[in-house]
Design a protein around this motif. Structure first.
Motif, PDB file in Angstrom:
ATOM      1  N   LEU A  60       0.826  -1.209   0.000  1.00 32.11           N
ATOM      2  CA  LEU A  60       0.000   0.000   0.000  1.00 32.11           C
ATOM      3  C   LEU A  60       0.859   1.257   0.000  1.00 32.11           C
ATOM      4  O   LEU A  60       0.545   2.237  -0.670  1.00 32.11           O
ATOM      5  N   CYS A  61       1.947   1.233   0.746  1.00 27.55           N
ATOM      6  CA  CYS A  61       2.853   2.384   0.786  1.00 27.55           C
ATOM      7  C   CYS A  61       3.375   2.704  -0.606  1.00 27.55           C
ATOM      8  O   CYS A  61       3.354   3.856  -1.057  1.00 27.55           O
ATOM      9  N   LEU A  62       3.849   1.670  -1.313  1.00 30.40           N
ATOM     10  CA  LEU A  62       4.388   1.871  -2.660  1.00 30.40           C
ATOM     11  C   LEU A  62       3.311   2.335  -3.635  1.00 30.40           C
ATOM     12  O   LEU A  62       3.517   3.284  -4.402  1.00 30.40           O
ATOM     13  N   GLU A  63       2.167   1.671  -3.596  1.00 25.68           N
ATOM     14  CA  GLU A  63       1.105   2.009  -4.533  1.00 25.68           C
ATOM     15  C   GLU A  63       0.556   3.416  -4.284  1.00 25.68           C
ATOM     16  O   GLU A  63       0.256   4.148  -5.223  1.00 25.68           O
ATOM     17  N   LEU A  64       0.418   3.778  -3.030  1.00 27.40           N
ATOM     18  CA  LEU A  64      -0.106   5.112  -2.723  1.00 27.40           C
ATOM     19  C   LEU A  64       0.868   6.212  -3.126  1.00 27.40           C
ATOM     20  O   LEU A  64       0.466   7.358  -3.346  1.00 27.40           O
TER      21      LEU A  64
END
Length: 304
Positions: A60-64
């Motif tokens: 989620l960190c990377l995608e966000l």
């Protein structure tokens, strides 16, 4: 596995809420915890339950942030074991060196290895190199890193300093040009990239001095493939255009133009009309200028 992890989520492409400023972060206080942001995201609770808690946070960190998590995990397997706290520290460090949050998707997408680099022994030495060896002021770090993110994953002692030493011996004395225009040369291997390109130019008939002069006028020559660029374009120049090596010495930028989209079509059109143009004028002119040269002023290009 990385593809499965990435496909198990559907993430909105919007920028993350931590951090998302378009200007540098105020570093007097540390940005809101990434974990806090992720845990409050609605997708955190609906992500594939087979994905571990820690991996879910990282995906989620990377995608966000706008980074393809599947690609990042594939290119940098060490991300699987990296803690979110360590990733957050690296993001904070990059911002402390002038990198904007909205620069991070492109930089980290190109070089996800940065996310598991050691700040003290790997990242900070790069900025010290920019400052001490290239005389780049701190407020210009961002400009250089945006131009060549690979600097951040290059060893200062094994790559950057040897490349700079070699380039300066050849005559690259303009440090500003190296830093702001051609930093890719600094991440190029001296042994496997720079020296072979110079030797190739010597092998086709140029003296070492002439070859170096061509590279100094067109540094991009050091970035072109011998097999996919130099050889086919040289072959067409000698057999199709029937040019002389002296012409390429005067206009080494010839190798920067597309063989199929610019060099061949324009040369063929000139031949069909029985006209000639200096190599530089034939290639550097825009499509409109080239057409005007052919249709409005044929006498100015005939028998040049």
């Amino acid at each position: 596995m990385s593809a499965a992890l990435s496909s198990s989520l559907y993430i909105s492409p919007k920028k993350p809420s931590c951090p998302q400023q378009s200007q540098p972060t105020n570093l007097s206080t540390k940005p809101t915890s990434i974990k806090t942001t992720l845990h409050s995201h609605p997708l955190f609770s609906v992500a594939d339950q087979a994905v571990t808690f820690q991996m879910k946070e990282k995906i989620l960190c990377l995608e966000l942030m706008g980074i393809d998590s599947g690609k990042a995990l594939s290119l940098n397997p060490f991300l699987r074991s990296a803690s979110l706290d360590s990733i957050e520290s690296i993001l904070h460090f990059l911002q402390s060196r002038g990198i904007y949050p909205n620069d991070l998707p492109r930089i980290l997408g190109m070089c996800p290895t940065i996310l598991t680099s050691d700040i003290r022994t790997e990242l900070n030495p790069v900025f010290m190199f920019l400052s001490n060896d290239l005389n780049v002021p701190e407020n210009s770090f961002r400009r250089v890193i945006k131009k060549c993110p690979r600097l951040l994953i290059s060893s200062v002692e094994d790559q950057l300093k040897p490349a700079l030493f070699y380039l300066r011996r050849l005559g690259f004395d303009d440090l500003d040009a190296l830093a702001y225009q051609d930093p890719i040369l600094l991440v190029s291997s001296v042994e496997h990239t720079l020296i072979p390109k110079l030797r190739f130019l010597e092998s086709i008939g140029y003296t070492r001095t002439e070859a170096i002069g061509m590279i100094l006028r067109c540094p991009a020559l050091f970035t072109f493939s011998i097999e996919n660029n130099f050889k086919p374009k040289l072959d067409y120049f000698m057999s199709g255009i029937k040019g002389k090596l002296e012409n390429l010495k005067e206009f080494p930028q010839y190798f920067a133009f597309s063989l199929e989209k610019r060099i061949k079509p324009r040369h063929i059109e000139l031949m069909e009309r029985g006209l000639e143009l200096p190599l530089s004028l034939m290639l550097k002119s825009t499509d409109e200028e080239f057409e005007q040269l052919l249709t409005n002023n044929p006498s100015s290009v005939a028998n040049v």
